[in-house]
Design an enzyme around this catalytic site. Structure first.
Site: not given
Ligand SMILES: [Cu+2]
Lengths: 382, 528
Positions: B74, B103, B139, B167-168, B251, B253, B255, B266, B300-301, B326, B329, B448
């Site tokens: 998932h 293009d 994951w 790809s990315s 991390h 990732e 963002y 926006s 922080h993870h 943040t 925004k 979890r």
């Protein structure tokens, strides 16, 4: 207030109170305050940040809601032309920054306290295994009898599989809880034997990763005697959800008595390695151990879950040479989930479990393994 | 140019080959978006299995090993298959039209970077059918659970991640090249729509961290197959090293998955508030600061791995700092709505829900940053609630808002507004019933990634599951809306939305196959 109104008010309040106390157990909304200074400090910190967030939320969402209600086109609102304001923008950069500093100060204080594990009264090594905890009480004198044991989920599989009704402490109960004295600084030296686990006791606000090859420190001073329950918090494979933690915090005298009893039991176990056991006793004890430990992988009727976990029913090892079978269970199979049970079970238990698997699930070798047989192989393994 | 060559320019090729060989940014955008939607449904199905098993205490439907495969798949499918490709799809469709380019800069690479993905996910998903089962280590695939103790299929997982990374990386090189080189005359950097800005920043983030992800899975590959011990303590390695490298990717990732969403919001809020975006410049600077900070907060993870206190403090303070840009925004969006002239079509509803619910995810993020409190929250459902609030009503709602907002431009038809609103309200209610109770579960102590739980967690779990089923089912409405909109519906004007600003709205709807083959009139380019 009118007497009638008072009566009604009283009734409503009483009803709400009974309802809320009834619901409290199941509808627990918040973090526990716990039973240690650190856990209470953590709770206060948590509430403090929560209220900051609520306050900021009320202001921001309030403005948004007010605009949504009043500044809609259907009400004839005409868009204003402003689109920047250095003053306002500086303001709402600086104010949050100040709030952050106000949050960081108490957080730093609590963290510094929580990290001070010096000068403990008692050290306990906590080792995570797939999927059980081992507690080893560190001795000051190496000649003393050592107290060390495994603590394994004791909820019967039948409850997990919904064949029996679930009881109050479903999944949060173990065969042998950790016992510690209250009001003493207990230091935990946390490590792992296989993958990463995490030892978490919410009531103490202690959560430390158990990492193979590393020893982490945590500590607690429990102020109230009681039974406290927690769980492994880091995904550690198949039965991650089934390795609970139970701690009995007891007064010092009770702890001392318990500890002495454990030492005597350990001495007795060592002596029992020379005893001769009967087949029926071995089968009975073996079945109990199987259902406690081996069943997670090899399953109730010995069929396993191939290919990950082989069947013991009809297995060549279990029906073959006894000595090879004993060696396998003692040493495990390195690099697989099959652990070295020689380090976890005593000779009596090992002989019982091996006798049991060699005479169950359709295996019928008729062998009766004696503790002494196991002990010889154990000695040479060490 | 020859006459024969000119012929190609009239329209797309016919049949399957159009999609296989296409180098057209609009076609590739469409491919990405459909692929992402398919993955969204697949990952959603896995989520439904999880919520169904957790509906009641006890093991009912799946065994714990399959449950772990579901949580792992998932996460992987949603992050790498649904959210990221959706944003790349939006970038393909929109960036050239927004900056007045004909293009993408590298059209052939564009084709390749898309077509890698179906193979990567076919490879990953095929493990579900193998004897050893799909990856079951989460994951975040922490070693040594994902190396020494992993199922054999871990190798398929590693190669799939490599492909997704390739790809990315190609996608982001393409976006950077396009934005830096192909802007129409007059489209200065500070006139670019924020979606272009946030994607430019995202593309740099991707370039910086995707190789790190590739590095960490390669180290795993060596540990699994070639006898190295990067993460194996018994061989002198360090399992915590894995987490440092993983989160150095992981991390930024998160963002990567939210910055383009900021760009979408926006664009939408000013349109439906009929008012210029408040604080354009500060939006750009805030995005850049968030991107910078995202590189120095990874641990922080990992507050519970036993870092020295100096490390804990550094990562706590740095993480708290992210609240400042943040916040800017969120305040800017609120100020844009303030004294506007608002209407509430489906894109606006999703955008407002984004601002509110993303902010709630931001609040819990701030709470999680407080290290001592994190010791209690870490690895519980509180974290699950937190990151789903920022990712689902955050990223995913922004993608849906974007789909509704630009769908008339893509298809030439207005979508069914009634169905759109139904989809919104079902999703909005579903998502909150699904994830809000998970805050309580986490605070009350539910870890979890468990297939079963103690009895005191039973009530909030069934409520959460009901919300999950509701949210899952309502996504089928989106499918209906999209198909209906492609097939027909009221003709969309070029402008589509009364308050819409930007070059894409100067093109007719549907946007022609080739646009801006000559640069747009510089007079059409306004400050945002
Ligand atoms: Cu564990």
């Amino acid at each position: 207030m009118l007497p009638k109104a008072k009566l009604w008010l009283g009734l409503v309040v009483a009803a709400l109170m009974t309802l809320s106390t009834n619901l409290q157990a199941a509808w627990e909304l918040n973090m526990t305050r716990g039973v240690t200074q650190i856990s209470r400090d953590t709770y206060d910190l948590h509430m403090q940040i929560l209220w900051w967030c609520v306050a900021i939320g009320v202001v921001v969402f309030g403005v948004m809601l007010w605009s949504i209600i009043n500044h809609r086109k259907s009400k004839g609102a005409v868009a204003a032309a402003f689109h920047e304001s250095t003053k306002v923008e500086i303001l709402w950069t600086v104010i949050p920054f100040i709030i952050l500093i106000l949050m960081a100060i108490p957080a730093t204080r609590v963290l510094t306290e929580a990290y001070d594990s010096s000068e403990s009264d008692l050290d306990i090594q906590v080792t995570g295994y797939q999927w059980r905890w081992e507690y080893r009480y560190l001795r000051e004198d190496a000649n003393e009898e050592e107290v060390a044991f495994y603590s394994i989920l004791s909820t019967p599989r039948d409850q997990i599989n919904n064949d029996l009704p679930k009881e109050e402490h479903y999944l949060l109960e173990v065969d042998k809880p950790l016992v510690i004295p209250v009001n003493k600084k207990v230091r935990f030296l946390v490590t792992s034997n296989d993958v990463i686990h995490a030892w978490w006791m919410p009531a103490f606000a202690v959560k430390k990763d158990a990492i193979p090859g590393f020893i982490n420190e945590a500590w607690t001073i429990v102020e109230e005697p009681g039974i406290y329950r927690g769980q492994c918090a880091e995904l550690c494979g198949l039965d991650h959800g089934f390795m609970p933690i139970v701690v009995h915090a007891v007064p010092q005298e009770e702890y001392d008595a318990w500890y002495a009893g454990q030492q005597q039991a350990a001495a007795a176990t060592r002596a029992a390695a020379n005893n001769v056991v009967t087949l029926s006793a071995a089968l009975e004890q073996g079945e109990e151990i199987y259902n406690r430990i081996c069943i997670a992988c090899h399953q109730a009727n010995g069929t396993g879950l191939p290919p990950a976990f082989p069947a013991l029913a009809g297995s060549a090892v279990v029906n073959g040479d006894v000595e090879a079978n004993i060696r396998l269970v003692i040493n495990g199979v390195p690099g697989t989930a099959m652990a070295a049970y020689g380090r976890q079970l005593n000779p009596v238990e090992l002989s019982a479990i091996i006798t049991y698997i060699r005479n169950s699930f359709g295996n019928s070798t008729g062998d009766l393994v004696q503790p002494a047989d196991v002990n010889t192989i154990l000695q040479e393994a060490q | 140019m020859s006459a024969a060559h000119d012929d190609h320019h009239h329209g797309p090729a016919k049949g399957l080959s159009r999609w296989l060989y296409t180098t057209n940014h609009k076609d590739i955008g469409t491919l990405y978006l459909w692929f992402s939607f398919a993955m969204f449904l697949l990952g959603g199905t896995f989520a439904m299995v999880i919520r169904a098993e957790l509906f009641q205490p006890g093991l009912q439907l799946v065994d714990p090993n399959f449950f772990n495969q579901m949580t792992t798949m998932h996460g992987l499918v949603m992050v790498f298959g649904a959210v990221m490709p959706a944003f790349v799809g939006l970038a393909n469709w929109l960036i050239p039209m927004m900056i007045g380019a004909p293009d993408m800069a590298l059209p052939r690479m564009n084709n390749w970077s898309f077509w890698i993905l179906p193979f990567a996910f076919a490879m990953l998903s095929s493990t579900l059918l193998m004897d050893a089962g799909a990856p079951n280590f989460g994951w975040t695939f922490y070693a040594p659970l994902s190396t020494t103790y992993a199922p054999e299929t871990v190798t398929f997982f590693i190669f799939a991640v490599h492909l997704m990374g390739a790809s990315s990386i190609m996608g982001s090189i393409n976006i950077i090249a396009t934005v830096l080189n192909m802007r129409a005359p007059g489209m200065t950097m500070m006139k670019m729509p924020l979606f272009v800005w946030t994607w430019l920043i995202t593309a740099y983030l991707l370039l910086a961290v995707m190789p790190v992800l590739a590095g960490v899975v390669t180290m795993m590959l060596f540990d699994v197959h070639f006898g190295t011990s990067f993460f194996n303590a018994a061989g002198g390695g360090d399992p915590v090293l894995f987490q440092h490298v993983f989160w150095f990717f992981g991390h930024p990732e998160v963002y990567i998955m939210i910055l383009p969403a900021f760009g979408v919001i926006s664009a939408i809020i000013p349109t439906f508030a009929r008012k210029r975006l408040f604080g354009y410049d500060s939006m750009v600077y805030a995005s850049a600061s968030i991107a910078f900070l995202s590189f120095i907060v990874w641990a922080h993870h990992m507050f519970t791995v036993g870092m020295p206190i100096a490390g804990e403090l550094f990562f706590m303070y740095a993480t708290m700092l992210i609240a400042v840009p943040t916040g800017v925004k969120v305040f800017n969006w609120t100020a844009t709505m303030f004294r506007g002239s608002m209407t509430f079509e489906t894109p606006m509803l999703f955008a407002i829900a984004f601002v509110v619910l993303f902010t709630m995810g931001g609040f819990t993020g701030l709470m999680l940053a407080i290290t001592p409190a994190d010791f209690q929250y870490h690895d519980t459902y509180f974290v699950v609630a937190h990151f789903h609030y920022v990712l689902v009503p955050g990223s995913v709602f922004s993608i849906m808002a974007a789909a509704y907002y630009w769908m008339p431009k893509w298809t030439g038809h207005m979508y069914d507004e009634r169905l759109g609103k139904l989809h919104f309200w079902m999703s909005f209610i579903g998502i909150n019933v699904l994830f809000f109770p998970q805050h309580f579960l986490g605070l009350a102590g539910m870890p979890r990634r468990v297939p079963d739980y103690a009895l005191q967690f039973a009530d909030f779990n069934w409520i959460s599951s009901i919300g999950g089923f509701m949210f899952g089912a309502s996504q089928l409405i989106l499918l209906v809306v999209v198909i209906k909109c492609i097939k027909g519906g009221p003709k969309a004007t070029a402008q589509v939305w009364e308050g819409a600003q930007g070059l894409e709205w100067t093109l007719e709807s549907p946007a022609p196959y080739h646009t801006f083959t000559t640069p747009p009139d510089p007079k059409l380019i306004h400050a945002q």
